[in-house]
Design a protein around this motif. Structure first.
Motif, PDB file in Angstrom:
ATOM      1  N   ALA A 160       1.029  -1.253   0.008  1.00  0.00           N
ATOM      2  CA  ALA A 160      -0.129  -0.166   0.004  1.00  0.00           C
ATOM      3  C   ALA A 160       0.770   1.268   0.030  1.00  0.00           C
ATOM      4  N   ARG A 161       1.848   1.045   0.720  1.00  0.00           N
ATOM      5  CA  ARG A 161       2.838   2.258   0.618  1.00  0.00           C
ATOM      6  C   ARG A 161       3.254   2.492  -0.399  1.00  0.00           C
ATOM      7  N   LEU A 162       3.907   1.497  -1.064  1.00  0.00           N
ATOM      8  CA  LEU A 162       4.503   1.619  -2.509  1.00  0.00           C
ATOM      9  C   LEU A 162       3.468   2.230  -3.580  1.00  0.00           C
ATOM     10  N   THR A 163       2.471   1.687  -3.556  1.00  0.00           N
ATOM     11  CA  THR A 163       1.426   2.032  -4.272  1.00  0.00           C
ATOM     12  C   THR A 163       1.185   3.405  -4.222  1.00  0.00           C
ATOM     13  N   ARG A 164       1.015   3.806  -2.983  1.00  0.00           N
ATOM     14  CA  ARG A 164       0.386   5.398  -2.776  1.00  0.00           C
ATOM     15  C   ARG A 164       1.543   6.390  -3.313  1.00  0.00           C
ATOM     16  N   SER A 165       2.835   6.127  -3.007  1.00  0.00           N
ATOM     17  CA  SER A 165       4.085   7.122  -3.340  1.00  0.00           C
ATOM     18  C   SER A 165       3.960   7.019  -4.898  1.00  0.00           C
ATOM     19  N   LEU A 166       3.718   5.749  -5.618  1.00  0.00           N
ATOM     20  CA  LEU A 166       3.828   5.725  -7.116  1.00  0.00           C
ATOM     21  C   LEU A 166       2.610   6.622  -7.609  1.00  0.00           C
ATOM     22  N   VAL A 167       1.413   6.462  -7.048  1.00  0.00           N
ATOM     23  CA  VAL A 167       0.430   7.237  -7.335  1.00  0.00           C
ATOM     24  C   VAL A 167       0.584   8.698  -7.367  1.00  0.00           C
ATOM     25  N   LEU A 168       1.039   9.256  -6.391  1.00  0.00           N
ATOM     26  CA  LEU A 168       1.420  10.561  -6.066  1.00  0.00           C
ATOM     27  C   LEU A 168       2.258  11.197  -7.270  1.00  0.00           C
ATOM     28  N   SER A 169       3.208  10.330  -7.703  1.00  0.00           N
ATOM     29  CA  SER A 169       3.867  10.800  -8.903  1.00  0.00           C
ATOM     30  C   SER A 169       3.100  10.811 -10.102  1.00  0.00           C
ATOM     31  N   VAL A 170       2.614   9.789 -10.386  1.00  0.00           N
ATOM     32  CA  VAL A 170       1.935   9.488 -11.509  1.00  0.00           C
ATOM     33  C   VAL A 170       0.798  10.306 -11.881  1.00  0.00           C
ATOM     34  N   ARG A 171       0.419  10.672 -10.696  1.00  0.00           N
ATOM     35  CA  ARG A 171      -0.982  11.672 -10.573  1.00  0.00           C
ATOM     36  C   ARG A 171      -0.627  12.929 -11.280  1.00  0.00           C
ATOM     37  N   GLU A 172       0.498  13.466 -11.080  1.00  0.00           N
ATOM     38  CA  GLU A 172       0.772  14.893 -11.746  1.00  0.00           C
ATOM     39  C   GLU A 172       1.226  14.679 -13.041  1.00  0.00           C
ATOM     40  N   GLU A 173       1.347  13.583 -13.747  1.00  0.00           N
ATOM     41  CA  GLU A 173       1.565  13.484 -15.234  1.00  0.00           C
ATOM     42  C   GLU A 173       0.600  14.244 -15.860  1.00  0.00           C
ATOM     43  N   ILE A 191       1.811   2.201 -12.907  1.00  0.00           N
ATOM     44  CA  ILE A 191       2.614   1.892 -11.773  1.00  0.00           C
ATOM     45  C   ILE A 191       2.767   0.382 -11.581  1.00  0.00           C
ATOM     46  N   VAL A 192       2.632  -0.202 -12.423  1.00  0.00           N
ATOM     47  CA  VAL A 192       2.641  -1.739 -12.384  1.00  0.00           C
ATOM     48  C   VAL A 192       3.987  -2.452 -12.155  1.00  0.00           C
ATOM     49  N   SER A 193       4.770  -1.660 -12.863  1.00  0.00           N
ATOM     50  CA  SER A 193       6.289  -2.197 -12.879  1.00  0.00           C
ATOM     51  C   SER A 193       6.954  -2.391 -11.544  1.00  0.00           C
ATOM     52  N   PRO A 194       7.101  -0.969 -10.728  1.00  0.00           N
ATOM     53  CA  PRO A 194       7.704  -1.281  -9.538  1.00  0.00           C
ATOM     54  C   PRO A 194       7.071  -2.436  -8.605  1.00  0.00           C
ATOM     55  N   ILE A 195       5.476  -2.346  -8.760  1.00  0.00           N
ATOM     56  CA  ILE A 195       4.944  -3.267  -7.767  1.00  0.00           C
ATOM     57  C   ILE A 195       5.152  -4.694  -8.005  1.00  0.00           C
ATOM     58  N   ILE A 196       5.440  -5.169  -9.416  1.00  0.00           N
ATOM     59  CA  ILE A 196       5.891  -6.321  -9.791  1.00  0.00           C
ATOM     60  C   ILE A 196       7.088  -6.811  -9.230  1.00  0.00           C
ATOM     61  N   VAL A 197       8.186  -5.733  -9.473  1.00  0.00           N
ATOM     62  CA  VAL A 197       9.561  -5.949  -8.855  1.00  0.00           C
ATOM     63  C   VAL A 197       9.445  -6.200  -7.377  1.00  0.00           C
ATOM     64  N   ARG A 198       8.554  -5.561  -6.499  1.00  0.00           N
ATOM     65  CA  ARG A 198       8.373  -5.582  -5.140  1.00  0.00           C
ATOM     66  C   ARG A 198       7.927  -6.888  -4.823  1.00  0.00           C
ATOM     67  N   ALA A 199       6.969  -7.536  -5.695  1.00  0.00           N
ATOM     68  CA  ALA A 199       6.249  -8.695  -5.401  1.00  0.00           C
ATOM     69  C   ALA A 199       7.131  -9.929  -5.600  1.00  0.00           C
ATOM     70  N   SER A 200       7.672  -9.689  -6.837  1.00  0.00           N
ATOM     71  CA  SER A 200       8.901 -10.936  -6.978  1.00  0.00           C
ATOM     72  C   SER A 200       9.919 -11.030  -5.701  1.00  0.00           C
ATOM     73  N   VAL A 201      10.534  -9.990  -5.605  1.00  0.00           N
ATOM     74  CA  VAL A 201      11.454 -10.113  -4.450  1.00  0.00           C
ATOM     75  C   VAL A 201      10.695 -10.688  -3.180  1.00  0.00           C
ATOM     76  N   GLY A 202       9.412 -10.140  -2.781  1.00  0.00           N
ATOM     77  CA  GLY A 202       8.562 -10.117  -1.755  1.00  0.00           C
ATOM     78  C   GLY A 202       8.190 -11.906  -1.638  1.00  0.00           C
TER      79      GLY A 202
END
Lengths: 343, 290, 351
Positions: B166-179, B204-215
């Motif tokens: 959730a935290r990761l998603t939120r920070s990604l959304v904060l930046s993409v939201r400004e596009e 925002i899917v890519s960084p989440i995939i990365v986090r998931a695969s390490v997770g």
């Protein structure tokens, strides 16, 4: 800003202001306020291109966003085709989205890289209930208008060049047949030769669809080329409004003079004149008292540091906010190159 | 290449995901290992030489040999078969936890990031509270409270894991939201939920995939820890953690149980980590263009 | 594609320049070819680039994006990424053969004999160091001065580039300064060791027009004071018209035209230059419709055969598909177009 006989302005802005709070005290009361737009009043007639020009911090981009209602004003009113849209909620604005559209500056970030062109251009259509078939037809139609091949609508933005992506952005803006399009630095990120293509395109579609264009740019050459009337802004305020030809030939405000004289021209001009300005553009968070331009103005007097000049109609159709409009300003000759005897 | 790279060089470089994937050692080796583990888990019922739960008191603590390739444990059960079925358990749990945490975490993160206000405050404070607990302790507490079993483990690990997403998603959304394309969508009259799904989520899917695969590596490790402690999936179902616990007592005399199970666990985690690293290199635009 | 070697062009004739004409040019880029290694193959991004800058001369290098002007600048400074390599020609700055030098040798030259300023001062300045310190660093590195002395020199330099209240502002961080101020700091860093050559890559593009005018004045005054040469790279032909003594126009990795500034604006010989000039909207007079150039700039993977501009050129004819050499139009100008003379004659005839 008087309306022509019987014709209603498509856009009328009165005393518009937008403040941003940039710093709050511990208890939450505002400590530093940025007045991005202050007391702006202007009108636009249907079918005209209103050029809005100014340097950093002048508020032109914020003004564009206010008109699009992407931001809420903190003061003043906005009327679109007679309707007061100042206080409309997001939902209330939805119906108006058909009539007011936007073309953004950056052809790379204004298109969603994950969607194909049909989805991008078709998005406004989908929002207003067009069927898939109708969407395909209209997208193809509008792509042709902007000079793109309709069979490329299945591709993603990265397959297109910068100029073509900007065309996609224009096509998206045209999809719903709007009446007003806000162009926010629409050609600023493009190469000169591509820019010319897009400017010609905008002129063509304005004629063909009887559009009104609110054209924001920092480039005076571009502004002069596209605009019927021009608005000059400085530090959040409008300093001058006038028809294109008159404004460039006989600028009334000293800032307008300095701005026009500072633009380098792509031609050899003997004895090129400039109006030298001292110092930097003040920060919009701590604007100077009195006339915002007085700190750099070559003809500033005592009064200018004290009072803010009113925005008045100096001559018919020519508005200016200055205590000494039209006065001569000192000039210097631009002399940078070494003398070279021509062959 | 950074933003300072001349556009001519950037054009010359181009981009091609599959080509870069093949050249990325981490991604290739990692995905190979993961593929093997997944296949093993799926095919366990077919390739396991023995029934993993069949007790044979005549063959306890057999060393690795022709009958029992990796030996047997304290109840005469085939170690190899138990390792294969243990893979199934680990992956089913990891997969379930992933499914739950990604759904809950991404949705809540998007809501918090896009709408802000009280929703954001509520969600992010909850995240903070959960983060305050050490992961494993929290998992143990939950498992202890809910009793043992597969479902408990899944719930416990999901509870511990979703805040990070959730935290990761939120920070990604904060930046993409400004596009700008988000503004363009608003200006086109697109309703908020559509903006979240069509514009924000795919970007925002890519960084989440990365986090998931390490997770996944961490989740498998956490599950093993829980079963090592005796909480979680119970006997006779084989779990890697449980097997390691059983094998530890006899480490000096019959190391094969603990040894081979640990190797399997370690290799699996390494595989997921390598895949995650490789994907990050491939998907993160800042790292990618070097 | 065979590369043609261009005859050397003399610096612009004139009173000051007569002395320069007797000397060697300070910067000499001769037949520069740069290749870039991609995953699949090598791609030539620059081919046969010739540029000369005399002492105290300002030469404008003009081109749109993808023309190769920044790659040229980076080649001179030795700042090309590892994947790009100089595979042909040579670069000489003063007495140093830059193209033949190792990275270590180049590092001692950079900042001392040649310096570069970039477009975005915010990303070229370290945000966690004060601006004074960043200027002082250069002085310490190349002149071996101690920190105290170097900081004093930094304040001096900041004053020389027109930053008011310099001694105090030396302790500011980059984000505390405006864009124009930051660019002045960049110039101060570049000037710290009084280099012979300054390469300015789009130095004023990100600045407001009224600030740009101030920075251009500053650069010229520094040139007058220190006799420095400037290679001024930009896409803005207006700035070139006001700044440059001579102009080189680049397209698709090659120089297509080279001429003294007055001549190139009054009578552009290469069709690309001509169309480029006619597509710029002017603030001085309004035209009905702008001229455009059909199509887009080619990618280095697919440069056209022969003249790289020919698919977009209104003057395209038979020989355009063959490799092009420079046509010398007079001792000071040349163009990479076999029809250049004809076009020039036509222009002069009609004026």
């Amino acid at each position: 800003m008087t309306a022509g006989a019987g014709e209603r302005p498509i856009l009328a802005v009165e005393g518009l202001g937008k403040d941003f709070v940039v710093e709050r005290s511990l208890l939450g009361s505002p400590r530093a306020i940025l007045s991005a737009v202050k007391d702006v009043s202007l009108t636009m007639m249907p079918g005209e291109t209103l050029g809005v020009v100014g340097e950093s911090g002048c508020g032109k981009t914020t003004l564009g966003r206010l008109i699009l209602r992407l931001l809420d004003p903190t003061a003043g009113r906005i009327r679109f085709d007679g309707r007061d849209i100042t206080g409309l909620s997001r939902r209330g604005m939805r119906a108006l989205r058909r009539e007011i559209q936007v073309v953004f500056q950056d052809p790379f970030s204004s298109l969603n890289p994950r969607l194909n062109v049909r989805s991008i251009i078709g998005e406004p259509l989908r929002n207003f209930g067009f069927s898939e078939k109708e969407i395909t037809r209209r997208v193809g139609e509008v792509m042709e208008v902007v000079g793109l091949q309709p069979d490329t609508m299945t591709r993603n933005p990265h397959a297109f060049s910068g100029g073509q992506r900007q065309r996609i952005g224009i096509a998206r803006a045209l999809a719903l047949k709007p009446r007003l399009i806000v162009c926010d630095e629409a050609v600023s990120a493009l190469d000169v030769s591509i820019q010319a293509q897009i400017l010609n395109l905008l002129a063509d579609i304005q004629r063909e669809f009887d559009l009104s264009l609110f054209f924001i740019s920092h480039n005076l050459g571009v502004i002069r080329h596209v605009s019927h009337r021009i608005v000059v802004m400085y530090l959040g305020r409008v300093v001058e409004i006038g028809p294109e030809d008159a404004l460039f030939r006989h600028p009334l405000h000293p800032y307008t003079r300095a701005l026009i004289a500072a633009v380098p021209e792509a031609e050899i001009i003997e004895d090129r004149q400039r109006v030298p300005l001292q110092g930097e553009i003040p920060s919009p968070i701590t604007p100077p008292p009195g006339c915002p331009f007085h700190t750099r103005c070559p003809i500033a007097r005592e009064r200018c540091a004290r009072d803010v000049p009113d925005f008045v109609e100096h001559q018919p159709g020519r508005w200016v906010a200055c205590f000494y409009p039209g006065e001569e300003t000192p000039v210097v000759t631009v002399d940078r190159q070494r003398e070279a005897a021509s062959l | 290449m950074t933003t300072g790279t001349p556009s001519l060089l950037r054009r010359a470089a181009g981009s091609d995901f599959l080509l870069r994937f093949r050249r990325n050692r981490n991604a290739m080796i990692g995905s190979a290992i993961v593929l093997v583990v997944v296949l093993v888990a799926i095919l366990a019922p077919f390739i396991a030489p023995h029934d993993p739960e069949r007790i044979n008191m005549l063959a306890i603590w057999e060393p690795p040999g022709s009958d029992y390739l990796l030996g047997t444990d304290s109840l005469g059960r085939d170690v190899l078969s138990r390792i294969l079925f243990g893979a199934q358990v680990s992956l089913i749990i990891a997969g379930s936890v992933l499914a739950v945490t990604l759904t809950v975490g991404v949705v809540l993160g998007m809501v918090a990031g896009y709408f802000g206000g009280w929703a954001e405050t509520l969600i992010m404070r909850t995240v903070d509270v959960i983060f305050a607990f050490p992961e494993l302790i929290l998992a143990i507490l939950v498992a202890a409270a809910l009793g043992t079993g597969t479902v408990t483990v899944i719930i416990a690990l999901s509870l511990v894991w979703w805040p990070g997403i959730a935290r990761l998603t939120r920070s990604l959304v904060l930046s993409v939201r400004e596009e700008m394309f988000v503004d363009a969508a608003i200006a086109s009259g697109t309703p908020a939920w559509k903006i979240l799904v069509r514009h924000l989520l795919p970007n925002i899917v890519s960084p989440i995939i990365v986090r998931a695969s390490v997770g996944v590596g961490f989740i498998i490790m956490a599950e093993a820890t829980l079963s090592f402690l005796g909480i979680g999936v119970q006997e006779p179902t084989p779990t890697w953690g449980g097997m390691i616990r059983d094998g530890l007592a006899s480490l000096r005399t019959d190391p094969h149980l603990a040894l081979y199970t640990s190797l399997a666990l370690g290799l699996t985690i390494i595989g997921f980590n390598m895949l995650g690293d490789g994907l990050r290199d491939l998907l993160d635009p800042k790292v990618r263009d070097r | 594609m065979t590369a043609a070697s261009a005859p050397t062009s003399a610096p612009a004739p004139g009173t000051d320049a007569n002395a320069a004409a007797a000397q060697q040019p300070l910067l000499e880029i001769d037949g520069l070819t740069v290749e870039f290694a991609t995953l699949r193959r090598k791609v030539k991004v620059l081919e046969d680039v010739h540029i000369q800058v005399g002492k105290g001369e300002i030469v404008g290098l003009v081109g749109e994006s993808g023309s190769g002007k920044s790659v040229t600048a980076m080649s001179v400074m030795g700042l090309l990424p590892d994947t790009a390599r100089i595979t042909g020609g040579r670069i000489r700055v003063g007495e140093h053969e830059v193209s033949a030098k190792s990275k270590r040798q180049l590092r001692s030259l950079r900042g001392r004999d040649m310096a570069m300023i970039f477009q975005e001062p915010m990303t070229s300045l370290n945000p966690v160091l004060t601006v004074g310190f960043q200027i002082a660093e250069v002085v310490m590195e190349h002149q071996g001065a101690g920190q105290g002395k170097a900081m004093a020199r930094a304040a001096e330099l900041m004053k020389a580039v027109g930053i008011p209240d310099a001694a105090r502002r030396a302790h500011d961080y980059p984000h505390q300064l405006s864009g124009g101020m930051r660019q002045r700091v960049m110039i101060a860093i570049a000037m710290a060791c009084q280099p012979l050559l300054l390469i300015a890559d789009e130095p004023t593009t990100a600045l407001d027009v009224t600030i740009q005018a101030q920075i251009l004045d500053l650069m010229v005054s520094l040139r007058d004071r220190f006799g420095m040469s400037i290679l001024f790279i930009t896409h803005d032909l207006g700035v070139i018209a006001e700044m440059a003594d001579r102009v080189c126009v680049m397209y698709a990795g090659q120089i297509v035209e080279e001429a003294p500034v007055k001549e190139i604006f009054t009578a552009p010989a290469h069709p690309y230059t001509r169309l480029l000039l006619r597509s710029i909207p002017s603030a001085r007079h309004k035209v009905d419709r702008l001229e455009t150039i059909e199509g887009t700039t080619p990618s280095p993977h697919a440069f056209p055969e022969g003249c790289r501009f020919h698919p977009r050129c209104p003057e395209m004819a038979g020989r355009c598909r063959e490799p092009q050499t420079f046509e010398r139009l007079n001792p000071a100008r040349q163009a990479r177009c076999w029809r250049a003379r004809e076009i020039l004659a036509r222009l002069e005839g009609s004026s």
